[in-house]
Design an enzyme around this catalytic site. Sequence first.
Site, PDB file in Angstrom:
ATOM      1  N   LYS A 191     -14.991   7.601  -4.959  1.00 39.06           N
ATOM      2  CA  LYS A 191     -16.297   7.870  -4.345  1.00 39.06           C
ATOM      3  C   LYS A 191     -16.858   9.200  -4.842  1.00 39.06           C
ATOM      4  CE  LYS A 191     -14.431   5.857  -0.107  1.00 39.06           C
ATOM      5  NZ  LYS A 191     -13.794   6.278   1.167  1.00 39.06           N
ATOM      6  N   LYS A 200      -0.300  14.297   0.997  1.00 38.58           N
ATOM      7  CA  LYS A 200      -1.632  14.559   0.429  1.00 38.58           C
ATOM      8  C   LYS A 200      -1.836  16.050   0.164  1.00 38.58           C
ATOM      9  CE  LYS A 200      -3.878  10.483   2.539  1.00 38.58           C
ATOM     10  NZ  LYS A 200      -4.681   9.781   1.526  1.00 38.58           N
ATOM     11  N   THR A 231      -8.986   5.976  -2.793  1.00 43.05           N
ATOM     12  CA  THR A 231     -10.322   5.464  -3.065  1.00 43.05           C
ATOM     13  C   THR A 231     -11.330   6.587  -2.888  1.00 43.05           C
ATOM     14  OG1 THR A 231     -10.364   4.651  -0.790  1.00 43.05           O
ATOM     15  CG2 THR A 231      -9.952   3.036  -2.531  1.00 43.05           C
ATOM     16  N   LYS A 247      -9.732  13.535   3.895  1.00 43.31           N
ATOM     17  CA  LYS A 247      -8.854  12.363   3.930  1.00 43.31           C
ATOM     18  C   LYS A 247      -7.905  12.564   5.093  1.00 43.31           C
ATOM     19  CE  LYS A 247      -7.569  13.287  -0.356  1.00 43.31           C
ATOM     20  NZ  LYS A 247      -7.348  12.154  -1.213  1.00 43.31           N
ATOM     21  N   ARG A 248      -7.107  11.560   5.420  1.00 44.54           N
ATOM     22  CA  ARG A 248      -6.117  11.746   6.477  1.00 44.54           C
ATOM     23  C   ARG A 248      -5.263  12.972   6.181  1.00 44.54           C
ATOM     24  NH1 ARG A 248      -5.967   7.949  10.846  1.00 44.54           N
ATOM     25  NH2 ARG A 248      -4.005   8.941  11.358  1.00 44.54           N
ATOM     26  N   HIS A 265       0.795  -1.236   0.000  1.00 45.97           N
ATOM     27  CA  HIS A 265       0.000   0.000   0.000  1.00 45.97           C
ATOM     28  C   HIS A 265       0.819   1.272   0.000  1.00 45.97           C
ATOM     29  CE1 HIS A 265      -4.168  -1.425   0.557  1.00 45.97           C
ATOM     30  NE2 HIS A 265      -3.597  -2.474   1.116  1.00 45.97           N
TER      31      HIS A 265
HETATM   32  C1  PLP Z   1     -12.505   6.456   1.475  1.00 39.33           C
HETATM   33  C2  PLP Z   1     -12.051   6.829   2.810  1.00 39.33           C
HETATM   34  C3  PLP Z   1     -10.695   7.088   3.051  1.00 39.33           C
HETATM   35  C4  PLP Z   1      -9.659   7.050   1.942  1.00 39.33           C
HETATM   36  O1  PLP Z   1      -9.634   8.314   1.326  1.00 39.33           O
HETATM   37  P1  PLP Z   1      -8.423   8.759   0.369  1.00 39.33           P
HETATM   38  O2  PLP Z   1      -8.897  10.061  -0.159  1.00 39.33           O
HETATM   39  O3  PLP Z   1      -8.314   7.730  -0.693  1.00 39.33           O
HETATM   40  O4  PLP Z   1      -7.223   8.885   1.206  1.00 39.33           O
HETATM   41  C5  PLP Z   1     -10.303   7.428   4.319  1.00 39.33           C
HETATM   42  N1  PLP Z   1     -11.185   7.530   5.327  1.00 39.33           N
HETATM   43  C6  PLP Z   1     -12.500   7.316   5.136  1.00 39.33           C
HETATM   44  C7  PLP Z   1     -13.425   7.462   6.295  1.00 39.33           C
HETATM   45  C8  PLP Z   1     -12.978   6.951   3.883  1.00 39.33           C
HETATM   46  O5  PLP Z   1     -14.280   6.722   3.712  1.00 39.33           O
END
Ligand code: PLP
Length: 829
Positions: A669, A563, A665, A557-558, A366
């Site tokens: 979404k 990022k 991911t 996101k984190r 990852h």
């Molecule tokens: C989808 C998701 C992530 C991953 O998000 P990225 O933008 O791909 O880092 C992290 N936390 C939650 C709660 C998510 O639903």
Amino acid sequence: MIDTAHLSPAPRPLDRDGLRDSVRDKLVYQVGKDLRHATRHDWFLALALAVRERLVDGWMPSTRRVYEEDGKRVYYLSLEFLIGRLLGDALTNLGLHETAREALAELGVDLDRVLKVEPDAALGNGGLGRLAACFMDSMATLEIAGMGYGIRYQHGLFKQGFDEGWQVERPEDWLAFGNPWEFERPDAVYPVRFFGRLREERDPSGRRIHIWEGGQRVLAVAYDTPVVGWQGRHVNTLRLWAAQSGNLVNLEAFNRGEYMHAVEDQVLAESISRVLYPADATEAGQMLRLKQEYFFTSASLQDIIRRHLGYHASLDNLPEKVAIQLNDTHPAIAVPELMRLLIDEHGHDWQRAWTIVRGVFNYTNHTLMPEALERWPVGLIEQLLPRHMQLIYEINAHHLAELRSRPDNHDPFLTEVSLIDEAYGRWVRMGHLAFLGSRRVNGVSALHGELMKHTVFARLHHYFPEKITAITNGVTPRRWLMTANPALSSLIGRTIGDGWTRDLGQLEALAPHAGDAAFRAAFAAAKRHNKEVLAALVGKHVDVRLDPDALFDVQIKRIHEYKRQLLNILEAVALWDEMRQGGAAGAVPRVRLFAGKAASSYWRAKLIIKLINDVARVVNADPATRDRLTILFMPNYNVSLAEKIIPAADLSEQISTAGMEASGTGNMKFAMNGALTIGTLDGANVEMRDAVGPENIFIFGLSAEEVLRCRRIGFAPEEAIARSPRLARALELVESGLFSPDDPGRFRPITDDLRGLDHFLVTADFDAYWNAQRRADALFADPEAWRRQAILNVAGMGPFSSDRAIRTYAQEIWQVPLEAAPAASAFAA
Ligand SMILES: *Cc1c(COP(=O)(O)O)cnc(C)c1O
């Protein structure tokens, strides 16, 4: 429509009256409450228990069928399952949403209010854990005999709050009211040992045997949660382990009045499954983290072996009957653990055991960030898992000897491929261990797979060129579109039918409708509705008004330097400044929305949160720009919050330094919910661009290759800053203390770094990002054109279903048979 004749029969429908009576029964007999005094929480428990009963109706036949067919089973080992709330998802998959709404209404209860009280199960940090949850959904939907194994953390990821804009962490307590979904299995219990001594003996035939004894022994107790697939046809199991002491209370100590000492054993044992480590990528855990990894890995392997031996005479055929996926290196200790179980407990010889191991495991990588590649001090493993250290040495010796004898090897030392890193101290490289012990090793996007071959695993790839493959991540459309966005999914259903829920490739049929003004209007109305809902939610919690007509520009996101939330907020500062000066005429009104947690020890990430909050306070208070720019950081990002924000987003920020986001991911979404993406050519953004067409996505910035070149030849931020008056101005504003009058130098560590090293190339990409944002402004100013592109994004998201990802794992990695696959959702390439 897809042909469903070959699928298992759908379970019998449950009507409103049946569900109503069932909920009432559960409330009285299981929750123990009277209808008149039931709280919302009691109603949640009653409904969840009633729904669980339906899941069990599908679970038993699924389990029986899997045993009878004796096919290959798939096990997904993951230290994290970021599952979120389960009730809404279960109702969706069982097709019971409306039935439940009506049944509760008859009891005088509002379903939406009940759904809201379910705690959000945050047994993971971010993308890696959420991927595991989406994969569980897809395995059940595709009727794969799959099982997830992880840890039942008593406390999931911390709750985030703000204190004057600083992140504060509060413990999370998802089990406080009990968990209606799980079944405790006091009969599925396995011992797991730590520390202790090794002893050698000879068995009667003269063979050397290793005995590991003494030390600490804890018990792993199973808790099972049924995972239902689309339309309830197949139900798999998520088995989470809780740690318990094998010893009851120490009565002698207790009777002496030493109450703490009396329960010491239990406290120590239970600490293993007490908390999820808030580690995110760069943070190394300590002894307890390694204990957690070994604990759940060992229990899972023992369970897999017990199940196999219940139906087969020996473990020789394990690779034909079992595929185990290691989600990152957290369960990599499985490689020596299975060796130990095969050799020490089941009498296999070394070579045979190694063949079995390499036929069973597969490993998903990852991250390529050197600081995030897991490695453990040799001394620590020696102390905690002495037998495993011995086996790792043996595996390494065989491995190096084999490579040394190969004609294509010219490296006598083989330092780069050794399992032991001896550069500074001695460390076990968990990625190398997982690589070596696996049949296939996969990256999570096409770009990431390629980079793996040229960076961390370059030397190993040279010797094992057939191992590395890439399977692009996906997300489940049931949760992320159907459940999260009823407005859009019902529009899609009315337009192209409902086949997309199980065959996301069918979204392609939306493309022609992008040219239809009536459809665009309906699409815009759905988005508008979602934006109003989000604005109302925000208004309830903070004193910030979101204008639903503004462009909702979202980065959730984190919080991580790679990022680049920093790039986002600096551009916002520059934009605000230009607006103040009377410029930025083309900029449309925007809401810049942030959410995300920082690892508790990641000081720099926490400072970035503070910066965003400080900038937001000043900008939102500026009467000159108030109608055009609002900045908001929503606290406590989790799956439930994501489900509310994503359907309301217009623009999705996916702006990592190229080469550093393995897949992402969140990006999928958003696009699935009709947001346009502004992003770098990183991770799955690359494939998303190909899927939606480069004209329908805002791509900017350095490519992964250019980033590598910058790093190699050195990069001079001062030149980039000198070339960009806007960036220079934004930095000066931050440095002036304008946003932090109480502590003008607060953000110096950030700005100094941007002027010094700027490892994440924020300054290098700033102007390109600014320009891409202005392109977004221009398009948003033409609503019909924006909607057209947003629709084409939804239409292009077929390949990004986790169903497609799981189907590919099944075919290429696990080699398990599948029901006839809808072909449309495969990647075109
Ligand atoms: C989808 C998701 C992530 C991953 O998000 P990225 O933008 O791909 O880092 C992290 N936390 C939650 C709660 C998510 O639903």
